[in-house]
Scaffold this active site. Structure first.
Site, PDB file in Angstrom:
ATOM      1  N   CYS A  78     -47.836 110.604   8.622  1.00  0.00           N
ATOM      2  CA  CYS A  78     -48.767 109.691   7.954  1.00  0.00           C
ATOM      3  C   CYS A  78     -50.086 109.675   8.702  1.00  0.00           C
ATOM      4  O   CYS A  78     -50.120 109.433   9.912  1.00  0.00           O
ATOM      5  CB  CYS A  78     -48.181 108.284   7.923  1.00  0.00           C
ATOM      6  SG  CYS A  78     -49.360 107.082   7.310  1.00  0.00           S
ATOM      7  N   CYS A  84     -51.994 101.619  11.261  1.00  0.00           N
ATOM      8  CA  CYS A  84     -51.256 100.702  10.387  1.00  0.00           C
ATOM      9  C   CYS A  84     -50.097 100.064  11.141  1.00  0.00           C
ATOM     10  O   CYS A  84     -49.473 100.689  11.989  1.00  0.00           O
ATOM     11  CB  CYS A  84     -50.739 101.503   9.201  1.00  0.00           C
ATOM     12  SG  CYS A  84     -49.630 100.622   8.107  1.00  0.00           S
ATOM     13  N   CYS A  87     -45.153 100.974  10.135  1.00  0.00           N
ATOM     14  CA  CYS A  87     -44.075 101.697  10.836  1.00  0.00           C
ATOM     15  C   CYS A  87     -44.361 101.651  12.338  1.00  0.00           C
ATOM     16  O   CYS A  87     -45.487 101.447  12.752  1.00  0.00           O
ATOM     17  CB  CYS A  87     -44.066 103.181  10.483  1.00  0.00           C
ATOM     18  SG  CYS A  87     -43.836 103.579   8.769  1.00  0.00           S
ATOM     19  N   CYS A 164     -48.257 105.549   0.975  1.00  0.00           N
ATOM     20  CA  CYS A 164     -47.423 105.106   2.081  1.00  0.00           C
ATOM     21  C   CYS A 164     -46.158 105.946   2.016  1.00  0.00           C
ATOM     22  O   CYS A 164     -45.431 105.902   1.035  1.00  0.00           O
ATOM     23  CB  CYS A 164     -47.098 103.626   1.938  1.00  0.00           C
ATOM     24  SG  CYS A 164     -45.924 103.059   3.185  1.00  0.00           S
ATOM     25  N   TYR A 317     -24.114  83.345   4.093  1.00  0.00           N
ATOM     26  CA  TYR A 317     -25.485  83.871   4.033  1.00  0.00           C
ATOM     27  C   TYR A 317     -25.553  84.925   2.923  1.00  0.00           C
ATOM     28  O   TYR A 317     -25.985  86.050   3.155  1.00  0.00           O
ATOM     29  CB  TYR A 317     -25.901  84.510   5.364  1.00  0.00           C
ATOM     30  CG  TYR A 317     -25.687  83.640   6.586  1.00  0.00           C
ATOM     31  CD1 TYR A 317     -26.696  82.782   7.022  1.00  0.00           C
ATOM     32  CD2 TYR A 317     -24.501  83.681   7.302  1.00  0.00           C
ATOM     33  CE1 TYR A 317     -26.517  81.997   8.149  1.00  0.00           C
ATOM     34  CE2 TYR A 317     -24.311  82.893   8.428  1.00  0.00           C
ATOM     35  CZ  TYR A 317     -25.327  82.053   8.851  1.00  0.00           C
ATOM     36  OH  TYR A 317     -25.139  81.284   9.971  1.00  0.00           O
ATOM     37  N   GLU A 338     -25.258  80.097   0.461  1.00  0.00           N
ATOM     38  CA  GLU A 338     -26.625  80.523   0.773  1.00  0.00           C
ATOM     39  C   GLU A 338     -27.513  79.287   0.707  1.00  0.00           C
ATOM     40  O   GLU A 338     -27.313  78.406  -0.132  1.00  0.00           O
ATOM     41  CB  GLU A 338     -27.038  81.597  -0.260  1.00  0.00           C
ATOM     42  CG  GLU A 338     -28.512  81.794  -0.503  1.00  0.00           C
ATOM     43  CD  GLU A 338     -29.251  82.334   0.710  1.00  0.00           C
ATOM     44  OE1 GLU A 338     -28.741  83.252   1.367  1.00  0.00           O
ATOM     45  OE2 GLU A 338     -30.341  81.812   0.998  1.00  0.00           O
ATOM     46  N   ASP A 386     -23.616  87.523   7.083  1.00  0.00           N
ATOM     47  CA  ASP A 386     -24.809  88.383   7.102  1.00  0.00           C
ATOM     48  C   ASP A 386     -26.024  87.507   7.369  1.00  0.00           C
ATOM     49  O   ASP A 386     -26.856  87.293   6.500  1.00  0.00           O
ATOM     50  CB  ASP A 386     -24.931  89.113   5.752  1.00  0.00           C
ATOM     51  CG  ASP A 386     -26.110  90.082   5.714  1.00  0.00           C
ATOM     52  OD1 ASP A 386     -26.745  90.311   6.769  1.00  0.00           O
ATOM     53  OD2 ASP A 386     -26.410  90.602   4.624  1.00  0.00           O
ATOM     54  N   CYS A 413     -28.796  92.142  11.213  1.00  0.00           N
ATOM     55  CA  CYS A 413     -30.063  92.878  11.282  1.00  0.00           C
ATOM     56  C   CYS A 413     -30.677  92.756  12.668  1.00  0.00           C
ATOM     57  O   CYS A 413     -31.814  93.154  12.878  1.00  0.00           O
ATOM     58  CB  CYS A 413     -31.026  92.381  10.211  1.00  0.00           C
ATOM     59  SG  CYS A 413     -31.327  90.627  10.280  1.00  0.00           S
TER      60      CYS A 413
HETATM   61  N1  SAH Z   1     -26.277  89.049   2.270  1.00  0.00           N
HETATM   62  C1  SAH Z   1     -27.509  89.025   1.536  1.00  0.00           C
HETATM   63  C2  SAH Z   1     -28.718  88.469   2.280  1.00  0.00           C
HETATM   64  C3  SAH Z   1     -28.639  88.321   3.752  1.00  0.00           C
HETATM   65  S1  SAH Z   1     -30.177  87.806   4.472  1.00  0.00           S
HETATM   66  C4  SAH Z   1     -27.818  90.410   1.021  1.00  0.00           C
HETATM   67  O1  SAH Z   1     -27.282  91.371   1.485  1.00  0.00           O
HETATM   68  O2  SAH Z   1     -28.633  90.535   0.109  1.00  0.00           O
HETATM   69  C5  SAH Z   1     -29.737  86.260   5.173  1.00  0.00           C
HETATM   70  C6  SAH Z   1     -29.683  85.121   4.174  1.00  0.00           C
HETATM   71  O3  SAH Z   1     -29.281  83.937   4.852  1.00  0.00           O
HETATM   72  C7  SAH Z   1     -31.008  84.775   3.520  1.00  0.00           C
HETATM   73  O4  SAH Z   1     -30.834  84.854   2.132  1.00  0.00           O
HETATM   74  C8  SAH Z   1     -31.290  83.324   3.971  1.00  0.00           C
HETATM   75  O5  SAH Z   1     -31.913  82.554   2.968  1.00  0.00           O
HETATM   76  C9  SAH Z   1     -29.919  82.817   4.266  1.00  0.00           C
HETATM   77  N2  SAH Z   1     -29.776  81.693   5.219  1.00  0.00           N
HETATM   78  C10 SAH Z   1     -30.533  81.429   6.316  1.00  0.00           C
HETATM   79  N3  SAH Z   1     -30.011  80.394   6.996  1.00  0.00           N
HETATM   80  C11 SAH Z   1     -28.900  79.992   6.333  1.00  0.00           C
HETATM   81  C12 SAH Z   1     -27.913  78.978   6.570  1.00  0.00           C
HETATM   82  N4  SAH Z   1     -27.981  78.172   7.624  1.00  0.00           N
HETATM   83  N5  SAH Z   1     -26.893  78.874   5.696  1.00  0.00           N
HETATM   84  C13 SAH Z   1     -26.798  79.708   4.625  1.00  0.00           C
HETATM   85  N6  SAH Z   1     -27.701  80.674   4.363  1.00  0.00           N
HETATM   86  C14 SAH Z   1     -28.730  80.815   5.203  1.00  0.00           C
END
Ligand code: SAH
Length: 455
Positions: A78, A84, A87, A164, A317, A338, A386, A413
């Site tokens: 790039c 930028c 990345c 991009c 989550y 969520e 997650d 993540c």
């Molecule tokens: N598993 C989903 C998203 C994961 S990202 C997927 O794969 O698409 C993490 C998520 O946790 C976000 O959507 C965020 O809004 C949520 N989150 C953050 N804190 C939280 C909590 N205390 N209880 C429940 N959800 C929560």
């Protein structure tokens, strides 16, 4: 090290050897035991470095001249890579990026989780370019001309971009067309200092499996002169467009979206599929940005869950229910929780769209809702989490320990908080069996992992 003992001072040029790479992609060098972080330095290289800033424990430098180059060094494809902020690691070959990410995960397992667990090699992409299905780009002006691109690193200066290389080509097209249209109709870019102008952001979304495009323009005011012409031009120049949306954000803020969203043309949604599951994507809803690697990650999570069709599963989550719906195909019953109400609405809609009836969703904090489920007598065989970068609340981990599911599948993540939370679960009687990192964001420093624990 006390201030007097720091062996370098600002503006010194020193020769260093890079011994490691930091979690944000900088080269790590030691000068008489003092750590210098130097962007674009690669382990194994010798280089002249100019000291930019010194702090008590560590300092920062700038790469002046690489004297011995690593085999891992790559010419960034790039042309605006070094300006930028999008990345961070195009200067490293893709294979070595995967190796460094692998080592990063191994390190935190050893150092933070203090466990001896197999960390598999990172699952990378065969073609690690043009993978992002969403571009969210600020618009500005430079010498009276409309520019759009990501911000320069650590600044609010927009670096204009024509293309991009990590974005789907369709998203480049959207940006080009919107810039052209803004010029043609004299739509001014929003200026954050004076709080004047109209066009704030362009958001392009693309459904890779459906070939659908969504164009979202974020404006300061509701009024959009030449609306009809703008719509005509967009639909003519971008025949794949299925949805044109305006979002109005009148506030003085860095937050991209305002509260008001209206469909200017077409559908409020575009669609995409991951595996066998179809998703409706609206202007504001969250959707994974690398659908190919999302499939890889969730297949791994599903494999780790080891479902036979009789299990009760909790997905904490759950966002818009992506993992929940994947799991529901193989489980007896899935409960997703969520915190964002709109995401739960999307999750319910997506369940319906796919005819999935064994997934229930609740709005709330996982650490509050899951104990309530426990009180109600829900007994999960598998719990999937997650969480966002900061990891799980400790009280949630305690609830998981008390609920004694056979398995926990942890999708993360952020390797550091993953390792911290694994330690807690280990102390609560779980055993981490393996960790699989997946490269969802090539050429950036992000790395996703999925880990499986057994009671
Ligand atoms: N598993 C989903 C998203 C994961 S990202 C997927 O794969 O698409 C993490 C998520 O946790 C976000 O959507 C965020 O809004 C949520 N989150 C953050 N804190 C939280 C909590 N205390 N209880 C429940 N959800 C929560």
């Amino acid at each position: 090290m006390s201030i007097q003992d720091i062996p370098v001072k600002k503006n010194d040029v020193v020769e260093v050897e890079f011994v490691d790479i930091s979690h944000d992609g900088a080269g790590v060098a030691k000068v008489d035991g003092y750590t210098l972080f130097v962007p674009y330095g690669i382990p194994g290289e010798t280089a002249d470095v100019k000291v930019i800033k010194t702090k008590k424990g560590f300092g920062f430098g700038k790469l002046v001249n690489v004297k011995v180059e690593s085999e891992d060094r790559n010419t960034p494809p790039c042309p605006i890579f070094y300006q930028c902020g999008g990345c961070q690691t195009q200067h490293i070959t893709y294979d070595s990026q995967l190796r460094f990410k692998h080592k990063q995960v191994q390190d935190v397992m050893e150092r933070i989780a203090k466990i001896d667990v197999p960390v598999h090699p990172v699952l990378g992409m065969e073609d690690p370019w043009r993978y992002r299905n969403k571009a969210q780009v600020p618009v500005g002006e430079e010498n009276g001309k409309i520019v759009a691109g990501f911000y320069q690193q650590r600044s609010h200066q927009i670096i204009d971009m024509d293309q991009c290389l990590i974005q789907e080509q369709e998203n480049d097209e959207v940006l080009r067309v919107v810039k052209e249209i803004a010029e043609k109709y004299g739509i001014r870019a929003y200026d954050e200092r004076s709080h004047r102008g109209t066009l704030r952001h362009v958001v392009a979304k693309y459904g890779k499996q459906t070939d659908d495009i969504m164009v979202v323009i974020v404006t300061k005011n509701k009024d959009l002169p030449n609306r009809k012409n703008i719509i005509n031009d967009i639909t003519e120049k971008l025949p794949k467009v299925k949805s044109i949306v305006q979002n109005v954000n009148p506030k003085r803020t860095n937050v991209i979206f305002g509260d008001e969203t209206r469909v200017l043309w077409g559908s409020p949604y575009i669609y995409d599929t991951i595996g066998d599951i179809k998703f409706a994507i609206s202007a504001r809803s969250f959707y994974q940005v690398n659908p190919d690697q999302t499939k890889v990650l969730y297949d791994q999570a599903l494999e780790y869950a080891g479902l036979t069709g009789n299990e009760t599963v909790i997905d904490a989550y759950c966002g818009i229910g992506t993992i929940s719906l994947f799991l529901a195909q193989k489980a007896k019953q899935v409960y997703g929780v969520e915190i964002v109400p709109e995401a739960i609405e999307d999750a319910k809609r997506n369940a319906e769209l796919n005819g999935i009836t064994n997934a229930e969703f609740a709005v709330g904090e996982a650490e509050n809702v899951i104990p309530a489920w426990k009180e109600q007598g829900i007994k999960p065989d598998v719990i999937v989490v997650d969480p966002p970068r900061k990891g799980c609340e400790e009280s949630l981990l305690q609830t998981i320990i008390d609920m004694k599911p056979e398995k926990v599948v942890y999708v993360s993540c952020n390797p550091a908080t993953l390792a911290r939370d694994l330690r807690i679960l280990e102390d609560g009687g779980f055993n981490t069996k393996e960790v699989q990192p997946v490269d969802m964001f090539p050429h950036t420093t992000h790395v996703e992992c999925v880990a499986v624990l057994e009671l």
